[in-house]
Design a protein around this motif. Structure first.
Motif, PDB file in Angstrom:
ATOM      1  N   ASP A  26      -4.081   1.769  -4.409  1.00  0.00           N
ATOM      2  CA  ASP A  26      -5.056   2.849  -4.449  1.00  0.00           C
ATOM      3  C   ASP A  26      -4.351   4.201  -4.488  1.00  0.00           C
ATOM      4  N   LEU A  27      -5.089   5.219  -4.869  1.00  0.00           N
ATOM      5  CA  LEU A  27      -4.656   6.600  -4.717  1.00  0.00           C
ATOM      6  C   LEU A  27      -5.106   7.071  -3.335  1.00  0.00           C
ATOM      7  N   LEU A  28      -4.182   7.571  -2.542  1.00  0.00           N
ATOM      8  CA  LEU A  28      -4.493   8.079  -1.203  1.00  0.00           C
ATOM      9  C   LEU A  28      -4.603   9.600  -1.265  1.00  0.00           C
ATOM     10  N   VAL A  29      -5.722  10.133  -0.764  1.00  0.00           N
ATOM     11  CA  VAL A  29      -5.966  11.574  -0.754  1.00  0.00           C
ATOM     12  C   VAL A  29      -6.120  12.031   0.690  1.00  0.00           C
ATOM     13  N   VAL A  30      -5.319  13.006   1.091  1.00  0.00           N
ATOM     14  CA  VAL A  30      -5.358  13.525   2.465  1.00  0.00           C
ATOM     15  C   VAL A  30      -5.414  15.047   2.410  1.00  0.00           C
ATOM     16  N   THR A  31      -6.403  15.639   3.040  1.00  0.00           N
ATOM     17  CA  THR A  31      -6.503  17.096   3.119  1.00  0.00           C
ATOM     18  C   THR A  31      -6.340  17.530   4.564  1.00  0.00           C
ATOM     19  N   GLY A  32      -5.893  18.773   4.748  1.00  0.00           N
ATOM     20  CA  GLY A  32      -5.711  19.259   6.109  1.00  0.00           C
ATOM     21  C   GLY A  32      -5.064  20.627   6.124  1.00  0.00           C
ATOM     22  N   MET A  77      -1.037  10.595  -2.652  1.00  0.00           N
ATOM     23  CA  MET A  77       0.038   9.603  -2.689  1.00  0.00           C
ATOM     24  C   MET A  77      -0.237   8.572  -3.775  1.00  0.00           C
ATOM     25  N   ASN A  78       0.776   8.356  -4.633  1.00  0.00           N
ATOM     26  CA  ASN A  78       0.632   7.507  -5.813  1.00  0.00           C
ATOM     27  C   ASN A  78       1.682   6.403  -5.851  1.00  0.00           C
ATOM     28  N   HIS A  79       1.272   5.253  -6.353  1.00  0.00           N
ATOM     29  CA  HIS A  79       2.209   4.203  -6.771  1.00  0.00           C
ATOM     30  C   HIS A  79       1.582   3.564  -7.998  1.00  0.00           C
ATOM     31  N   TRP A  80       1.887   4.123  -9.154  1.00  0.00           N
ATOM     32  CA  TRP A  80       1.219   3.736 -10.388  1.00  0.00           C
ATOM     33  C   TRP A  80       1.658   2.354 -10.864  1.00  0.00           C
ATOM     34  N   PRO A  81       0.852   1.720 -11.714  1.00  0.00           N
ATOM     35  CA  PRO A  81       1.195   0.383 -12.229  1.00  0.00           C
ATOM     36  C   PRO A  81       2.570   0.364 -12.886  1.00  0.00           C
ATOM     37  N   SER A  82       3.248  -0.749 -12.712  1.00  0.00           N
ATOM     38  CA  SER A  82       4.628  -0.883 -13.201  1.00  0.00           C
ATOM     39  C   SER A  82       4.674  -1.048 -14.717  1.00  0.00           C
ATOM     40  N   ARG A  83       5.882  -1.103 -15.233  1.00  0.00           N
ATOM     41  CA  ARG A  83       6.089  -1.320 -16.666  1.00  0.00           C
ATOM     42  C   ARG A  83       6.240  -2.798 -17.008  1.00  0.00           C
ATOM     43  N   ARG A  84       5.768  -3.640 -16.136  1.00  0.00           N
ATOM     44  CA  ARG A  84       5.841  -5.080 -16.378  1.00  0.00           C
ATOM     45  C   ARG A  84       5.154  -5.415 -17.705  1.00  0.00           C
ATOM     46  N   ALA A 123       0.972  16.313  -5.356  1.00  0.00           N
ATOM     47  CA  ALA A 123       0.871  14.920  -5.799  1.00  0.00           C
ATOM     48  C   ALA A 123       2.284  14.348  -5.843  1.00  0.00           C
ATOM     49  N   MET A 124       2.481  13.219  -5.203  1.00  0.00           N
ATOM     50  CA  MET A 124       3.839  12.669  -5.151  1.00  0.00           C
ATOM     51  C   MET A 124       3.794  11.156  -5.123  1.00  0.00           C
ATOM     52  N   GLY A 125       4.938  10.573  -5.485  1.00  0.00           N
ATOM     53  CA  GLY A 125       5.019   9.123  -5.446  1.00  0.00           C
ATOM     54  C   GLY A 125       5.850   8.552  -6.587  1.00  0.00           C
ATOM     55  N   ASP A 176       0.831  -1.199   0.000  1.00  0.00           N
ATOM     56  CA  ASP A 176       0.000   0.000   0.000  1.00  0.00           C
ATOM     57  C   ASP A 176       0.869   1.254   0.000  1.00  0.00           C
ATOM     58  N   VAL A 177       0.198   2.401  -0.129  1.00  0.00           N
ATOM     59  CA  VAL A 177       0.821   3.693   0.122  1.00  0.00           C
ATOM     60  C   VAL A 177       0.264   4.238   1.431  1.00  0.00           C
ATOM     61  N   ALA A 178       0.986   5.176   2.039  1.00  0.00           N
ATOM     62  CA  ALA A 178       0.548   5.741   3.315  1.00  0.00           C
ATOM     63  C   ALA A 178       1.158   7.123   3.479  1.00  0.00           C
ATOM     64  N   LEU A 179       0.750   7.803   4.541  1.00  0.00           N
ATOM     65  CA  LEU A 179       1.272   9.124   4.853  1.00  0.00           C
ATOM     66  C   LEU A 179       1.513   9.201   6.352  1.00  0.00           C
TER      67      LEU A 179
END
Length: 395
Positions: free
Chosen positions: A211-217, A228-235, A270-272, A177-180
């Motif tokens: 998943d895409l994680l969205v955090v506001t504050g 927070m992003n971790h997009w599909p690989s180039r597999r 947006a980062m990751g 997963d992704v996290a913050l």
């Protein structure tokens, strides 16, 4: 007395003297791919669809030996939050089998503790050459579950900063997963959610990814949003897999546009690990990000801070001797300013690659000093260099 002195040191660590000699308040925001931060216990996902989707306990990671004590039904359908409402089911994680003492990796407590110490060290240093303290907000990529994050922020170099956690389990096929994490005294979460990325393989079968994680504050009382992003690989090849990352870009743009439309004053980050370079079609044509502030417009509203670094030949990873800059930070226009004001604006953008994060010998000399070489633990850190930005404003 010691507590008072510690508070004073923390207070002054929020500030820096700029080259002109003027005092400025600063905040570092960064992220890193932690390269498979798993615990040593084989796990499964337990989905309790009787709870609200927005509740983290709707989908949680559990030890395999606890399954016998849970009420769960056999389920052979597609995995989706909406489809699992009202159901209680188990989903087995393939990655957690690989990272156990019984696996060829011999992934034991000693290795796990080394991973935690190494990762905590890197986090504590992100942006510190400018801020003299640890980053306020840090994104994490490739974490197995909430427990590994809790173990991470208890490491001595991080514990003193009192980090909070935002994490949701995804249906990723490996169980990552992704996290913050965030310093609770400087960042206040107002809302968080995860958005499923629904993509398919060539034969129409769903591929489960992060998943895409969205955090506001509020960051020091300023409205911000993190994606927070971790997009599909180039597999399977860059071209074949590109439609999956295009879909991720469309999803990210939808979420960024939504917040920007609702409240244009919110600063967006947006980062990751995008598994694409800043010049790739996914980021240029689908996210509509640009590399030059002069190109920002209503149709191209987001600035890719890594574009200038990419043009200078800076990379965050290497695969088969080809350098790539997959680790990126993309911001909204209101993060950019030509002068220091009472609101945060960009001060620095960097890929963090001190000597100890670089492999010094062998076939991978010059690459990131990764944790794993096949099934052998190297004692290294990650197969990606982390990235960070430093923000500044008037005190």
């Amino acid at each position: 007395m010691k507590k008072k002195l510690f508070f004073i040191s923390l207070f002054f660590s929020m500030f820096i003297f700029a080259q002109q000699g003027k005092l400025r308040k600063v905040a570092a925001i960064g992220f890193l791919n932690v390269e498979n931060l798993f615990d040593t216990i084989r796990s499964a996902d337990y989905i309790d669809g009787t709870k609200a989707i927005t509740n983290p306990s709707f989908h949680r990671s559990i030890p395999m030996d606890s399954i016998q004590f849970l009420e769960a039904e056999k389920y052979n359908g597609p995995w989706s939050n909406e489809l699992l409402k009202g159901k209680k089911v188990i989903r087995y994680q393939s990655g957690s089998t690989e990272f156990t003492p019984q696996s060829p990796k011999n992934y034991n407590t000693k290795v796990y503790r080394t991973k935690l110490v190494n990762t905590a060290k890197v986090i504590s240093e992100l942006g510190s050459q400018y801020t003299k303290t640890a980053p306020v907000v840090v994104g994490l990529i490739e974490v197995e579950n909430r427990q590994v994050i809790e173990d991470l922020i208890k490491e001595p170099v991080l514990a003193k900063y009192d980090y909070g956690i935002v994490h949701y389990n995804s249906y990723d096929y490996r169980g990552i997963d992704v996290a913050l994490i965030y310093q609770k005294r400087r960042f206040t979460v107002t809302n968080s959610l995860k958005k499923e990325l629904v993509i398919y393989r060539e034969k129409g079968k769903r591929e489960y990814t992060r998943d895409l994680l969205v955090v506001t504050g509020f960051l020091d009382n300023e409205k911000v949003a993190f994606f927070m992003n971790h997009w599909p690989s180039r597999r399977g090849g860059e071209a074949v897999s590109l439609p999956k990352r295009n879909a991720a870009a469309v999803l990210l743009k939808q979420q960024m546009d939504s917040i920007r439309t609702t409240d244009p004053s919110t600063k967006l980050f947006a980062m990751g690990d995008f598994n694409d370079d800043p010049v790739s079609a996914s980021l240029k044509n689908h996210l509509k990000s640009v590399g030059n502030p002069k190109d920002l417009s209503e149709n191209t509203p987001y600035l890719n801070l890594m574009y200038p670094l990419y043009k200078r030949g800076i990379a965050s990873l290497a695969y088969q001797d080809a350098p790539n800059l997959f680790d990126q930070i993309i911001v909204s226009k209101n993060v950019i300013s030509d002068q220091v004001t009472k609101e945060y604006s960009l001060y620095k953008t960097e890929i963090y690659a001190p000597p100890y994060l670089i492999n010094k010998e062998g076939n991978y000399k010059g690459y990131p000093f990764r944790s794993w070489n096949g099934d052998r633990f190297t004692g290294g850190y990650s197969d990606h260099f982390p990235a960070f930005v430093v923000l500044q404003r008037e005190p």
